[in-house]
Design an enzyme around this catalytic site. Structure first.
Site, PDB file in Angstrom:
ATOM      1  N   LYS A 167       7.209   5.993 -10.299  1.00 22.02           N
ATOM      2  CA  LYS A 167       6.849   4.973  -9.299  1.00 22.02           C
ATOM      3  C   LYS A 167       5.442   4.424  -9.593  1.00 22.02           C
ATOM      4  O   LYS A 167       5.207   3.211  -9.489  1.00 22.02           O
ATOM      5  CB  LYS A 167       6.923   5.577  -7.898  1.00 22.02           C
ATOM      6  CG  LYS A 167       6.495   4.659  -6.780  1.00 22.02           C
ATOM      7  CD  LYS A 167       7.432   3.492  -6.542  1.00 22.02           C
ATOM      8  CE  LYS A 167       6.892   2.582  -5.417  1.00 22.02           C
ATOM      9  NZ  LYS A 167       7.716   1.405  -5.193  1.00 22.02           N
ATOM     10  N   LYS A 235      -3.127   1.257  -2.267  1.00 18.78           N
ATOM     11  CA  LYS A 235      -2.841   2.696  -2.221  1.00 18.78           C
ATOM     12  C   LYS A 235      -2.152   3.130  -3.519  1.00 18.78           C
ATOM     13  O   LYS A 235      -2.512   4.122  -4.149  1.00 18.78           O
ATOM     14  CB  LYS A 235      -1.946   3.010  -1.017  1.00 18.78           C
ATOM     15  CG  LYS A 235      -1.475   4.450  -0.993  1.00 18.78           C
ATOM     16  CD  LYS A 235      -0.196   4.684  -0.222  1.00 18.78           C
ATOM     17  CE  LYS A 235       0.964   3.838  -0.566  1.00 18.78           C
ATOM     18  NZ  LYS A 235       2.268   4.462  -0.599  1.00 18.78           N
TER      19      LYS A 235
HETATM   20  P1  NAD Z   1       5.577   1.934   7.524  1.00 14.29           P
HETATM   21  O1  NAD Z   1       4.129   2.053   7.839  1.00 14.29           O
HETATM   22  O2  NAD Z   1       6.332   0.746   8.005  1.00 14.29           O
HETATM   23  O3  NAD Z   1       6.387   3.254   8.021  1.00 14.29           O
HETATM   24  C1  NAD Z   1       5.858   4.525   8.071  1.00 14.29           C
HETATM   25  C2  NAD Z   1       6.304   5.163   9.379  1.00 14.29           C
HETATM   26  O4  NAD Z   1       5.866   6.517   9.396  1.00 14.29           O
HETATM   27  C3  NAD Z   1       5.722   4.483  10.619  1.00 14.29           C
HETATM   28  O5  NAD Z   1       6.774   4.126  11.494  1.00 14.29           O
HETATM   29  C4  NAD Z   1       4.797   5.536  11.223  1.00 14.29           C
HETATM   30  O6  NAD Z   1       4.755   5.493  12.647  1.00 14.29           O
HETATM   31  C5  NAD Z   1       5.432   6.812  10.720  1.00 14.29           C
HETATM   32  N1  NAD Z   1       4.504   7.946  10.645  1.00 14.29           N
HETATM   33  C6  NAD Z   1       3.255   7.978  10.096  1.00 14.29           C
HETATM   34  N2  NAD Z   1       2.751   9.215  10.180  1.00 14.29           N
HETATM   35  C7  NAD Z   1       3.681   9.984  10.796  1.00 14.29           C
HETATM   36  C8  NAD Z   1       3.736  11.348  11.165  1.00 14.29           C
HETATM   37  N3  NAD Z   1       2.698  12.174  10.909  1.00 14.29           N
HETATM   38  N4  NAD Z   1       4.835  11.799  11.791  1.00 14.29           N
HETATM   39  C9  NAD Z   1       5.878  10.957  12.051  1.00 14.29           C
HETATM   40  N5  NAD Z   1       5.882   9.657  11.720  1.00 14.29           N
HETATM   41  C10 NAD Z   1       4.800   9.176  11.095  1.00 14.29           C
HETATM   42  O7  NAD Z   1       5.664   2.037   5.922  1.00 14.29           O
HETATM   43  P2  NAD Z   1       6.887   1.602   4.977  1.00 14.29           P
HETATM   44  O8  NAD Z   1       6.675   0.196   4.500  1.00 14.29           O
HETATM   45  O9  NAD Z   1       8.171   1.985   5.618  1.00 14.29           O
HETATM   46  O10 NAD Z   1       6.586   2.521   3.701  1.00 14.29           O
HETATM   47  C11 NAD Z   1       6.892   3.913   3.674  1.00 14.29           C
HETATM   48  C12 NAD Z   1       6.647   4.406   2.245  1.00 14.29           C
HETATM   49  O11 NAD Z   1       7.513   3.688   1.350  1.00 14.29           O
HETATM   50  C13 NAD Z   1       5.207   4.158   1.740  1.00 14.29           C
HETATM   51  O12 NAD Z   1       4.807   5.253   0.967  1.00 14.29           O
HETATM   52  C14 NAD Z   1       5.340   2.897   0.896  1.00 14.29           C
HETATM   53  O13 NAD Z   1       4.359   2.807  -0.125  1.00 14.29           O
HETATM   54  C15 NAD Z   1       6.736   3.070   0.325  1.00 14.29           C
HETATM   55  N6  NAD Z   1       7.401   1.815  -0.078  1.00 14.29           N
HETATM   56  C16 NAD Z   1       7.328   0.717   0.730  1.00 14.29           C
HETATM   57  C17 NAD Z   1       7.963  -0.452   0.326  1.00 14.29           C
HETATM   58  C18 NAD Z   1       7.893  -1.702   1.173  1.00 14.29           C
HETATM   59  O14 NAD Z   1       8.261  -2.788   0.679  1.00 14.29           O
HETATM   60  N7  NAD Z   1       7.445  -1.638   2.422  1.00 14.29           N
HETATM   61  C19 NAD Z   1       8.682  -0.503  -0.882  1.00 14.29           C
HETATM   62  C20 NAD Z   1       8.781   0.654  -1.654  1.00 14.29           C
HETATM   63  C21 NAD Z   1       8.125   1.814  -1.241  1.00 14.29           C
END
Ligand code: NAD
Length: 286
Positions: A167, A235
């Site tokens: 990744k 990040k």
């Molecule tokens: P996001 O911020 O929308 O979702 C993360 C969720 O985790 C939130 O709803 C938050 O409330 C919850 N959370 C945080 N800490 C917590 C805890 N201690 N206990 C319970 N819940 C908790 O982020 P996302 O866009 O869904 O991304 C998630 C991961 O996927 C990241 O690592 C990101 O880099 C990766 N990612 C994102 C994308 C994208 O396009 N958004 C694409 C590929 C990978």
């Protein structure tokens, strides 16, 4: 299967919904209430906390923002999971953190995999994610049917942490291409050449890429609605730079891309799409 799902954000929400659609019992938890309620409305179950989501589950998925959140939640998954539990962390985090999670899980009889994804929110909704998996092959084979409800390209890439390393490689290539497409646009425009015609040619030749294919028109029009935010790419470049340091290799272009992404953030563009690297290159030239 009985699945516990922790982290129901932009990616985790639709992924959990797809698991419900596939017929699994999905017990979801998030630190915000709204996404848990959304999952329950779609036929999932609301968990009161991590232990409640994990207890009795055959498989647990975490989809959290970054390494610190995984470091906080993973020990609870391991402590409350039944022996033999499959634990998939699908967040994008540092490979070293994934290796530590896997070691500590194994000591407690939990089979942990790092399984970060590529494909964005659209891929999460459509269940067309690319999933790169690190960990024991036997655990990968056991988790594969569930991953098949989330993505279309599912590859076991090596031992624990290898998924995160792939990744990181993905993110440094994506960032680098955005940076170079931005420089191409600035060069074409400064030279009085129509960037639409110019990039059409590039897209059809050896320089062609998915990024040129999908993003060249919005970049030329300066439309930077995310997509994938600069903040998240910042990040991920941090993860790539740290992974290179850990592996003892020099990646000079990765370093430069990381600085460009950091500049985009410092200039206040953190919530724009990562194609907004164009704004940084423009600012260097005005
Ligand atoms: P996001 O911020 O929308 O979702 C993360 C969720 O985790 C939130 O709803 C938050 O409330 C919850 N959370 C945080 N800490 C917590 C805890 N201690 N206990 C319970 N819940 C908790 O982020 P996302 O866009 O869904 O991304 C998630 C991961 O996927 C990241 O690592 C990101 O880099 C990766 N990612 C994102 C994308 C994208 O396009 N958004 C694409 C590929 C990978």
């Amino acid at each position: 299967m009985k699945i516990g799902f922790i982290g129901l954000g932009i990616m985790g929400g639709p992924m959990a919904a797809n698991l419900v659609k596939a017929g699994h019992t999905v017990r979801g938890h998030d630190m915000s209430a709204a996404p848990v309620e959304r999952l329950a409305a779609l036929g999932g179950e609301a968990a009161a906390g991590v232990p409640d989501a994990v207890g009795g589950a055959d498989l647990v998925i975490t989809m959290l923002p970054d390494s610190p959140q995984v470091e906080e939640v993973a020990p609870l998954v391991v402590a409350h999971g039944r022996p033999g539990l499959l634990y998939l962390d699908m967040s994008t985090i540092r490979p070293e953190t994934s290796r530590r999670v896997a070691r500590e899980a194994a000591a407690a009889g939990v089979r942990a995999l790092d399984a970060p994804v590529s494909g964005g929110e659209r891929g999460a909704i459509d269940a067309t994610l690319s999933i790169m998996v690190g960990g024991e092959r036997e655990a990968f084979e056991a988790a594969r049917p569930v991953l098949g409800s989330l993505g279309t390209t599912i590859v076991h890439v090596g031992p624990a942490g290898a998924g995160q390393t792939v990744k990181a490689a993905n993110q440094l290539v994506v960032g680098g291409i955005y940076g170079l497409v931005a420089e191409a646009i600035v060069l074409l425009e400064a030279s009085g050449v129509d960037p639409v015609a110019g990039l059409d040619v590039l897209a059809g030749g050896l320089a062609g890429s998915r990024i040129l294919e999908l993003k060249r028109h919005t970049m030329i029009r300066r439309e930077f609605t995310p997509g994938f935010r600069i903040d998240l790419h910042h990040k991920d470049m941090g993860i790539a730079v740290a992974a290179a340091r850990e592996a003892g290799v020099a990646l000079p272009l990765t370093g430069q891309v990381a600085q460009l992404v950091a500049a985009a953030r410092a200039q206040g563009h953190g919530s724009l799409d990562h194609s907004a690297l164009l704004k940084v290159v423009e600012r260097l030239n005005t």
